[in-house]
Design an enzyme around this catalytic site. Structure first.
Site, PDB file in Angstrom:
ATOM      1  N   GLU A 112      -9.317 -17.753  12.242  1.00  0.00           N
ATOM      2  CA  GLU A 112      -9.131 -16.409  12.783  1.00  0.00           C
ATOM      3  C   GLU A 112      -8.926 -16.390  14.294  1.00  0.00           C
ATOM      4  O   GLU A 112      -8.202 -15.530  14.814  1.00  0.00           O
ATOM      5  CB  GLU A 112     -10.333 -15.528  12.411  1.00  0.00           C
ATOM      6  CG  GLU A 112     -10.437 -15.211  10.926  1.00  0.00           C
ATOM      7  CD  GLU A 112     -11.132 -16.312  10.114  1.00  0.00           C
ATOM      8  OE1 GLU A 112     -11.206 -16.179   8.880  1.00  0.00           O
ATOM      9  OE2 GLU A 112     -11.593 -17.311  10.729  1.00  0.00           O
ATOM     10  N   ARG A 129     -13.310  -2.241   0.046  1.00  0.00           N
ATOM     11  CA  ARG A 129     -12.978  -3.088  -1.103  1.00  0.00           C
ATOM     12  C   ARG A 129     -12.761  -2.266  -2.374  1.00  0.00           C
ATOM     13  O   ARG A 129     -11.782  -2.455  -3.087  1.00  0.00           O
ATOM     14  CB  ARG A 129     -14.108  -4.093  -1.333  1.00  0.00           C
ATOM     15  CG  ARG A 129     -13.854  -5.012  -2.520  1.00  0.00           C
ATOM     16  CD  ARG A 129     -15.013  -5.948  -2.749  1.00  0.00           C
ATOM     17  NE  ARG A 129     -14.695  -6.982  -3.724  1.00  0.00           N
ATOM     18  CZ  ARG A 129     -15.533  -7.938  -4.088  1.00  0.00           C
ATOM     19  NH1 ARG A 129     -16.744  -7.985  -3.556  1.00  0.00           N
ATOM     20  NH2 ARG A 129     -15.173  -8.843  -4.976  1.00  0.00           N
TER      21      ARG A 129
END
Length: 602
Positions: free
Chosen positions: A351, A458
């Site tokens: 990342e 989610r």
């Protein structure tokens, strides 16, 4: 020319009374050969020209070298150089784009190579230009893991247009670096990742020139020139001496160094080779995009709506590029990848490098959308923090936010992300609750210049808005308003639906509450929010995030000038694995928790 540049380094740091002359002096011969030896092709009158080579000073503390080079190139004056590190001078202690010839802010070590990777990706795969990207690295920063993330991704994408210059001067801030002058250690490690390595004496011009001549040849392997150098080279009083990092020479030693540099011609100016006239491949024309087709009540995860929005909006924003950290089937960036594979770059589980690459891409005019789990963006916070000093135009998406993700447990739960992005100057933070609002804020993000964070969930949530509903940066929406509202519940994302459930329960009891969707957590239009909660006795904020720096604190700040008390429900316990409903109850942010808190307040 190298003598002249060393003179400027000594004079500018001496005048400033601070800076890093020894780190600049070690790399002077390398940088002078690059810039004035015909290898670096650049039009100083047009720094944004697409076919210019790019130069990133990853060891940003060597800024006296960078600025002195541009004096020697005739683009800034010696008088301007003497303002080095002065208040409001563009010649800052570590470079930022306030200086016309710096593409990005550097100085937090271990980031320049990732930025250079982004620029090299852009040149090879997007603009399709032959220009090169050069990056000057220090040996101390090679201990940073982010550099090795960049090293492996550069080899993976066959970036033969990327040339690193590693200044191995042996000494760091407090003593010898990890490998000292063992250039073979760097050679073997970098070669293992698939780079072409050229080991040289960094003060031998014939060797330096031969290395650059080889490095610029077309190929598919990135090149690293590993140069053994002497810290403080050219100033005998500090050459290869510990304890002189970040310190200017005293007046006597500086004068002696200048005397030993003579003779040199202060009027001498170097010529930079001109780039070719080729232009970048033009972006596709802008086109209208299809309208939204969601129906009220449809169950759609906002993370999926994010992926659909990227694909749908590309014709309107053809500068878009999408990066993902090997979770595109969870962030749904895969939808964009399937439609526009040439505009998608897989960054894998790295990342820090992903954010650095985005900084490089946006510096070349692209609009990068960066996506991963919200929790994993915390790994890259230094890169994100530094991107604000590059005046970066990057859009971040953090999915799987909050305890509502359920059984995966706390390692996967983004609970710090709102605070992280709210902390950035002039950032925008969105937390949409349904598919329609998600698509609309993605569109707002693409059209807004600056750093934008979009938080997605989610689980699926019902569509509550229609395509006709409008959204703004700084806005909110009142979803429930009854006569005699006594409490306003302000929520966003997943907790908005908990607030709506609480509203229905309390309404059956004859208790009226107002429900406000704060889909934009930063900035907050204070007047608009004040109007949305006008007339109530108290405000209750509910968020699937830690209380520190989250939605509650944002609302409290926005309403600080009024008299309405603000109370908050947030994630205050270390989460567990469990079903989403169980975790929302456990943390006291569920619909039943809201009902209990409203009763308590009343």
């Amino acid at each position: 020319m190298a003598k002249l540049v060393r003179y400027y380094i000594l004079r500018s740091t001496g005048k400033a009374g601070s800076g890093h002359p020894t780190s600049s002096l070690s790399a002077t011969d390398l940088a002078v050969a690059l810039m004035f030896g015909g290898f670096f092709r650049y039009d100083p009158r047009n720094p944004d020209f697409a076919n210019n080579d790019r130069f990133i000073l990853s060891k940003g503390h060597a800024s006296p070298l960078l600025y002195s080079l541009w004096v020697a190139a005739g683009q800034i004056t010696e008088e301007e150089l003497m303002n080095y590190r002065a208040f409001q001078s563009e010649l800052e202690g570590h470079p930022t784009p306030r200086f016309a010839y710096a593409d990005a802010a550097t100085g937090s070590l271990g980031q320049g190579l990732s930025i250079a990777v982004g620029m090299a990706l852009n040149a090879k795969y997007l603009d399709k230009l032959p220009c090169k990207t050069f990056v000057l690295l220090g040996d101390s920063e090679m201990a940073e893991g982010s550099n090795w993330e960049a090293v492996q991704i550069a080899a993976h994408y066959k970036l033969g247009n990327l040339i690193g210059i590693l200044d191995v001067n042996r000494l760091g801030q407090r003593g010898e670096t990890m490998y000292g002058w063992d250039v073979g250690a760097y050679q073997s490690r970098l070669a293992a990742f698939g780079w072409e390595i050229l080991v040289i004496d960094g003060h031998d011009f014939s060797g330096i020139i031969a290395a650059f001549e080889k490095a610029i040849q077309p190929g598919e392997r990135p090149v690293m020139i590993v140069a053994k150098t002497v810290k403080g080279k050219g100033a005998p009083a500090v050459e290869n001496r510990n304890g002189w990092h970040g310190k200017p020479l005293d007046a006597k030693d500086a004068e002696e160094a200048v005397r030993l540099l003579e003779p040199f011609d202060k009027s001498m100016r170097g010529e930079i080779a001109k780039p070719g006239e080729r232009e970048a491949v033009p972006p596709e024309g802008r086109h209208h995009v299809p309208e939204l087709s969601y129906r009220t009540g449809d169950e759609v995860a906002t993370r999926k709506a994010y992926g659909k929005a990227l694909e749908r909006l590309y014709p309107k924003f053809p500068e878009m590029v999408v990066l993902d950290g090997e979770v595109n089937n969870s962030t749904y960036a895969e939808i964009f990848k399937a439609a526009r594979p040439e505009r998608y770059f897989e960054m894998y589980v790295a990342e820090q490098n992903m954010v650095g690459v985005a900084v490089g891409l946006q510096a070349r005019g692209k609009i990068p959308f960066v996506s991963t789990f919200a929790a994993f963006l915390t790994r890259a916070f230094d890169q994100i923090r530094m991107s604000q000093y590059s005046r970066a135009n990057i859009k971040f998406n953090g999915s799987h936010a909050g305890v509502s993700i359920g059984q995966d447990g706390p390692s996967q739960m983004g609970l710090e992300d709102i605070a992280m992005f709210r902390n950035l100057i002039d950032s925008v933070v969105f937390y949409p609750a349904d598919a329609v609002s998600t698509e609309r804020v993605v569109e707002l993000a693409a059209g807004h210049r600056g750093i934008v964070y979009i938080r997605t969930s989610r689980g699926t949530t019902p569509v509550i808005y229609t395509p006709a509903d409008t959204f703004t940066i700084g806005g909110n929406k009142v979803l429930r308003r009854d006569g005699g509202d006594r409490i306003a519940v302000v929520a966003a994302g997943i907790t908005l639906f908990e607030a709506l459930a609480a509203h229905d329960i309390l309404k059956r009891e004859g208790v009226a509450i107002r429900v406000v969707d704060l889909y934009c957590i930063k900035p907050i239009n204070e007047a608009e929010l004040s109007e949305s909660v006008r007339g109530v006795k108290a405000v209750l904020t509910v968020e699937d995030h830690h209380p520190e720096g989250g939605l509650g604190e944002a609302v409290r700040s926005a309403l600080a000038s009024g008299s309405i008390p603000v109370h908050s429900l947030a994630v205050t316990k270390i989460p567990l694995s469990g079903k989403p409903g169980e975790l929302l109850d456990f943390e006291g942010i569920s619909g039943t928790s809201i009902v209990a808190k409203v009763r308590e307040l009343l």
